[in-house]
Scaffold this motif. Structure first.
Motif, PDB file in Angstrom:
ATOM      1  N   LEU A 339      47.491  37.002  62.323  1.00  0.00           N
ATOM      2  CA  LEU A 339      46.949  37.793  61.842  1.00  0.00           C
ATOM      3  C   LEU A 339      45.376  37.256  61.179  1.00  0.00           C
ATOM      4  O   LEU A 339      45.678  35.863  60.945  1.00  0.00           O
ATOM      5  N   VAL A 340      44.519  37.505  61.539  1.00  0.00           N
ATOM      6  CA  VAL A 340      42.739  37.124  60.709  1.00  0.00           C
ATOM      7  C   VAL A 340      42.679  38.015  59.565  1.00  0.00           C
ATOM      8  O   VAL A 340      42.221  38.618  60.144  1.00  0.00           O
ATOM      9  N   TRP A 341      42.359  37.497  58.442  1.00  0.00           N
ATOM     10  CA  TRP A 341      41.812  37.976  57.765  1.00  0.00           C
ATOM     11  C   TRP A 341      40.490  37.461  57.632  1.00  0.00           C
ATOM     12  O   TRP A 341      40.412  36.126  56.612  1.00  0.00           O
ATOM     13  N   ASP A 342      39.412  37.446  57.509  1.00  0.00           N
ATOM     14  CA  ASP A 342      37.934  36.918  57.307  1.00  0.00           C
ATOM     15  C   ASP A 342      37.167  38.075  56.610  1.00  0.00           C
ATOM     16  O   ASP A 342      37.039  38.754  56.244  1.00  0.00           O
ATOM     17  N   ILE A 343      37.209  36.629  55.566  1.00  0.00           N
ATOM     18  CA  ILE A 343      36.970  37.873  53.615  1.00  0.00           C
ATOM     19  C   ILE A 343      35.276  37.185  53.867  1.00  0.00           C
ATOM     20  O   ILE A 343      35.064  38.002  52.800  1.00  0.00           O
ATOM     21  N   GLY A 344      34.779  36.291  54.043  1.00  0.00           N
ATOM     22  CA  GLY A 344      33.231  36.227  53.469  1.00  0.00           C
ATOM     23  C   GLY A 344      33.129  35.012  52.439  1.00  0.00           C
ATOM     24  O   GLY A 344      33.852  33.901  52.089  1.00  0.00           O
ATOM     25  N   LYS A 345      32.230  35.982  51.531  1.00  0.00           N
ATOM     26  CA  LYS A 345      32.242  35.169  50.135  1.00  0.00           C
ATOM     27  C   LYS A 345      33.012  35.450  49.564  1.00  0.00           C
ATOM     28  O   LYS A 345      33.175  36.891  48.955  1.00  0.00           O
ATOM     29  N   LEU A 346      33.383  34.872  48.050  1.00  0.00           N
ATOM     30  CA  LEU A 346      34.250  34.867  47.197  1.00  0.00           C
ATOM     31  C   LEU A 346      33.813  35.601  46.039  1.00  0.00           C
ATOM     32  O   LEU A 346      32.947  34.784  45.263  1.00  0.00           O
ATOM     33  N   ASN A 347      34.173  36.851  45.494  1.00  0.00           N
ATOM     34  CA  ASN A 347      33.324  37.678  43.902  1.00  0.00           C
ATOM     35  C   ASN A 347      34.888  37.407  43.207  1.00  0.00           C
ATOM     36  O   ASN A 347      35.684  37.804  43.168  1.00  0.00           O
ATOM     37  N   PRO A 348      34.238  35.787  42.365  1.00  0.00           N
ATOM     38  CA  PRO A 348      35.168  35.569  41.286  1.00  0.00           C
ATOM     39  C   PRO A 348      35.369  36.859  40.378  1.00  0.00           C
ATOM     40  O   PRO A 348      36.798  37.438  39.842  1.00  0.00           O
ATOM     41  N   GLN A 349      34.791  37.834  40.582  1.00  0.00           N
ATOM     42  CA  GLN A 349      34.747  39.450  39.253  1.00  0.00           C
ATOM     43  C   GLN A 349      35.858  40.366  40.231  1.00  0.00           C
ATOM     44  O   GLN A 349      36.538  40.696  39.472  1.00  0.00           O
ATOM     45  N   LYS A 350      35.608  40.619  41.347  1.00  0.00           N
ATOM     46  CA  LYS A 350      37.062  40.902  41.791  1.00  0.00           C
ATOM     47  C   LYS A 350      37.319  40.124  43.198  1.00  0.00           C
ATOM     48  O   LYS A 350      36.436  40.496  44.163  1.00  0.00           O
ATOM     49  N   LEU A 351      38.487  40.317  43.195  1.00  0.00           N
ATOM     50  CA  LEU A 351      39.364  39.337  43.930  1.00  0.00           C
ATOM     51  C   LEU A 351      39.501  39.547  45.454  1.00  0.00           C
ATOM     52  O   LEU A 351      40.280  40.950  44.968  1.00  0.00           O
ATOM     53  N   PRO A 352      39.667  39.184  46.050  1.00  0.00           N
ATOM     54  CA  PRO A 352      39.605  40.065  47.275  1.00  0.00           C
ATOM     55  C   PRO A 352      41.366  39.646  47.171  1.00  0.00           C
ATOM     56  O   PRO A 352      42.143  38.808  47.267  1.00  0.00           O
ATOM     57  N   ASN A 353      41.267  40.750  48.197  1.00  0.00           N
ATOM     58  CA  ASN A 353      43.195  41.370  47.760  1.00  0.00           C
ATOM     59  C   ASN A 353      43.671  42.078  49.869  1.00  0.00           C
ATOM     60  O   ASN A 353      43.194  43.336  49.993  1.00  0.00           O
ATOM     61  N   LEU A 354      44.384  41.408  50.241  1.00  0.00           N
ATOM     62  CA  LEU A 354      44.986  42.105  51.536  1.00  0.00           C
ATOM     63  C   LEU A 354      46.818  42.098  51.382  1.00  0.00           C
ATOM     64  O   LEU A 354      47.200  42.148  51.405  1.00  0.00           O
ATOM     65  N   ARG A 355      46.802  43.228  50.848  1.00  0.00           N
ATOM     66  CA  ARG A 355      48.333  44.162  51.139  1.00  0.00           C
ATOM     67  C   ARG A 355      49.119  45.452  51.889  1.00  0.00           C
ATOM     68  O   ARG A 355      47.818  46.658  52.466  1.00  0.00           O
ATOM     69  N   GLY A 356      50.099  45.836  52.675  1.00  0.00           N
ATOM     70  CA  GLY A 356      50.384  46.474  53.393  1.00  0.00           C
ATOM     71  C   GLY A 356      51.504  46.175  54.233  1.00  0.00           C
ATOM     72  O   GLY A 356      52.804  45.604  53.505  1.00  0.00           O
ATOM     73  N   SER A 357      52.015  46.531  55.035  1.00  0.00           N
ATOM     74  CA  SER A 357      53.829  46.698  55.964  1.00  0.00           C
ATOM     75  C   SER A 357      53.307  46.118  57.479  1.00  0.00           C
ATOM     76  O   SER A 357      52.502  46.733  58.323  1.00  0.00           O
ATOM     77  N   LEU A 358      54.626  45.650  58.050  1.00  0.00           N
ATOM     78  CA  LEU A 358      54.701  45.193  59.151  1.00  0.00           C
ATOM     79  C   LEU A 358      55.473  45.922  60.003  1.00  0.00           C
ATOM     80  O   LEU A 358      56.981  45.950  59.356  1.00  0.00           O
ATOM     81  N   SER A 359      54.894  45.720  60.737  1.00  0.00           N
ATOM     82  CA  SER A 359      56.870  46.959  61.553  1.00  0.00           C
ATOM     83  C   SER A 359      56.680  45.447  62.816  1.00  0.00           C
ATOM     84  O   SER A 359      56.370  45.010  62.839  1.00  0.00           O
ATOM     85  N   MET A 360      58.528  46.356  62.281  1.00  0.00           N
ATOM     86  CA  MET A 360      59.077  44.975  62.958  1.00  0.00           C
ATOM     87  C   MET A 360      59.479  45.613  64.112  1.00  0.00           C
ATOM     88  O   MET A 360      59.601  46.877  64.622  1.00  0.00           O
ATOM     89  N   GLN A 361      60.422  44.729  65.409  1.00  0.00           N
ATOM     90  CA  GLN A 361      61.010  44.973  66.730  1.00  0.00           C
ATOM     91  C   GLN A 361      62.535  45.527  66.361  1.00  0.00           C
ATOM     92  O   GLN A 361      62.624  44.724  65.511  1.00  0.00           O
ATOM     93  N   PRO A 362      62.578  46.330  66.790  1.00  0.00           N
ATOM     94  CA  PRO A 362      63.853  47.062  65.776  1.00  0.00           C
ATOM     95  C   PRO A 362      65.225  46.882  66.919  1.00  0.00           C
ATOM     96  O   PRO A 362      65.454  46.257  67.566  1.00  0.00           O
ATOM     97  N   GLY A 363      66.187  46.076  65.633  1.00  0.00           N
ATOM     98  CA  GLY A 363      67.260  44.928  66.297  1.00  0.00           C
ATOM     99  C   GLY A 363      67.210  43.807  66.039  1.00  0.00           C
ATOM    100  O   GLY A 363      68.859  43.213  66.454  1.00  0.00           O
ATOM    101  N   ALA A 364      66.264  43.568  65.524  1.00  0.00           N
ATOM    102  CA  ALA A 364      65.869  42.352  65.605  1.00  0.00           C
ATOM    103  C   ALA A 364      66.215  41.380  64.219  1.00  0.00           C
ATOM    104  O   ALA A 364      66.074  42.386  63.438  1.00  0.00           O
ATOM    105  N   PRO A 365      66.628  40.367  64.072  1.00  0.00           N
ATOM    106  CA  PRO A 365      67.544  40.114  63.301  1.00  0.00           C
ATOM    107  C   PRO A 365      66.499  39.206  61.767  1.00  0.00           C
ATOM    108  O   PRO A 365      65.219  39.493  63.229  1.00  0.00           O
TER     109      PRO A 365
END
Length: 418
Positions: A339-365
């Protein structure tokens, strides 16, 4: 010393080989290919490999492996430094060090390797000396050589080889006299889940571009030279002067060169420029996980963080990701699970956030190991160690040169554990 040199591309194909003492079969590279397959990244391949009859010493740069085969014991760092010098020479001659460029200039490459090593031992490795013997390629010279059957090799020995300043050629003249220095620092750091620094050090280098007439004698002084540990200098630097006064006194080579490299290994002196708040979790039952990453500036001395990028090597059980980024773009490679998240320039007033779900292989430990985050960043006009050049003086010549210093901080191996 070095018996053979093999250049190997990212795919594992040998596209150039050069032998000095005796011809060593390509099959010796099979041991290297085995080690390459076991390593996750090309940078993780062991630089020194022992085989029944040879030592294989390699470096990886610009997506090319420079692999040397050696039959006798030698100091490995000596060979590694020479291989880097070969890469630097290609960069200086051709503008880039890539498989395509090396193939396009294969004749000059062989001429350079013939001069740089004599019977397996380094001979002429200074760019200025080499350029007097072997002229850099240009279109006009290529056309003339094609028509006349000539080569780029000069007829006379370089003047610098016969003087006590072999790195500088005689009779240098410029209409614009200028000396520029780039202080480039790389942060290698490991942060734990809470953001505490486990390990941190700075690898620094001072790159110079000096185009001055005559035989100038330069003195470069720093505001805080005591910061530096484990310094390594270009042969032009007078070491005794550094030991006694902590200033760099030298007659510079003509053109581009690395003046010195250094390390700052005291952790209390290493400022971490960004902080990372992250939470990656996988459910015991079910086939999903959660990811939440936020990045903000920490110790940037008022400078802007640019080129910010986060790379995460996901467990093999992660099939797809469903993520939302407040800034930048993200990609997930299904084959490599990166997974690559290319943010670019960091804005201190509005911090970058990456969130969400990960789909796993069924039955995998549930994955035993949680992935770590690799951070890439750049900060212009800042040396994170606090090193500053105070002045540059010139002796031996009467003109006044243009002088300039640039600072750059970037991430080396910057890892955040989850």
């Amino acid at each position: 010393m070095i018996d053979s040199l093999f250049l190997i591309n990212h795919s594992g194909d040998i596209f150039l080989e050069k032998h000095w003492k005796s011809v060593i079969s390509r099959s010796v590279c099979d041991y290297f290919f085995e080690a390459k397959e076991k390593a996750v990244d090309p940078e993780n391949v062991a630089p020194v490999l022992q085989t029944p009859h040879h030592y294989l010493i390699s470096i990886y740069r610009d997506k090319i492996f420079f692999l040397s085969a050696i039959q006798t014991e030698v100091p490995p760092l000596f060979v590694i430094e020479f291989l880097h010098r070969v890469g630097d020479t290609f960069l200086d001659y051709f503008g880039e060090c890539s498989e395509t460029v090396i193939k396009d200039n294969v004749v000059i490459v062989y001429e350079l390797l013939e001069e740089m090593l004599d019977n397996g031992f380094p001979l002429a490795t200074e760019s200025n000396v080499l350029k007097e013997m072997i002229k850099p390629p240009n279109i006009l010279r290529s056309v003339v050589n094609t028509l006349t059957g000539g080569s780029n090799v000069g007829n006379t020995l370089p003047t610098g080889q016969l003087s006590n300043v072999p790195w500088r050629r005689a009779g240098v003249k410029y209409t614009n006299n200028e000396a520029y220095f780039d202080v480039i620092e790389e942060i290698d750091a490991i942060l734990d889940k809470s953001g505490t620094t486990v390990f941190a050090e700075i690898q620094g280098v001072i790159e110079a571009c000096v185009r001055l007439t005559g035989m100038p004698d330069l003195t470069l002084s720093f505001m805080n030279p005591r910061l530096l540990d484990d310094v390594s200098f270009h042969p032009c630097v007078r070491f005794k002067r550094w030991e006694s006064e902590r200033v760099l006194s030298f007659i510079p080579p003509d053109g581009n060169f690395t003046l010195m490299s250094y390390q700052v290994s005291s952790q209390n002196l290493v400022a971490i420029p960004v902080y990372v708040k992250q939470n990656i979790s996988f459910l015991e039952a079910g086939s999903c996980g959660r990811l939440d990453i936020t990045i903000g500036p920490k110790q940037t001395m008022g400078k802007t963080v640019e080129g910010l990028m986060v790379t995460v090597h996901m467990p093999k059980a992660v099939l797809t990701v469903n993520l939302t980024a407040t800034q930048g773009t993200h990609t997930y490679d299904l084959a490599t699970k990166v997974l690559v998240w290319d943010i670019g320039k960091l804005n201190p007033q509005k911090l970058p956030n990456l969130r969400g779900s990960l789909s796993m292989q069924p039955g995998a430990p549930k994955p035993e190991e949680y992935p770590s985050l690799n951070i890439d960043l750049k900060i212009q006009q800042l040396a994170i160690s606090g090193l500053k050049v105070s002045r540059l003086d010139m002796y031996g010549e009467k003109y006044k040169p243009f002088k300039g210093v640039k600072y750059l901080t970037k991430a080396g191996k910057f890892q955040v554990r989850t």
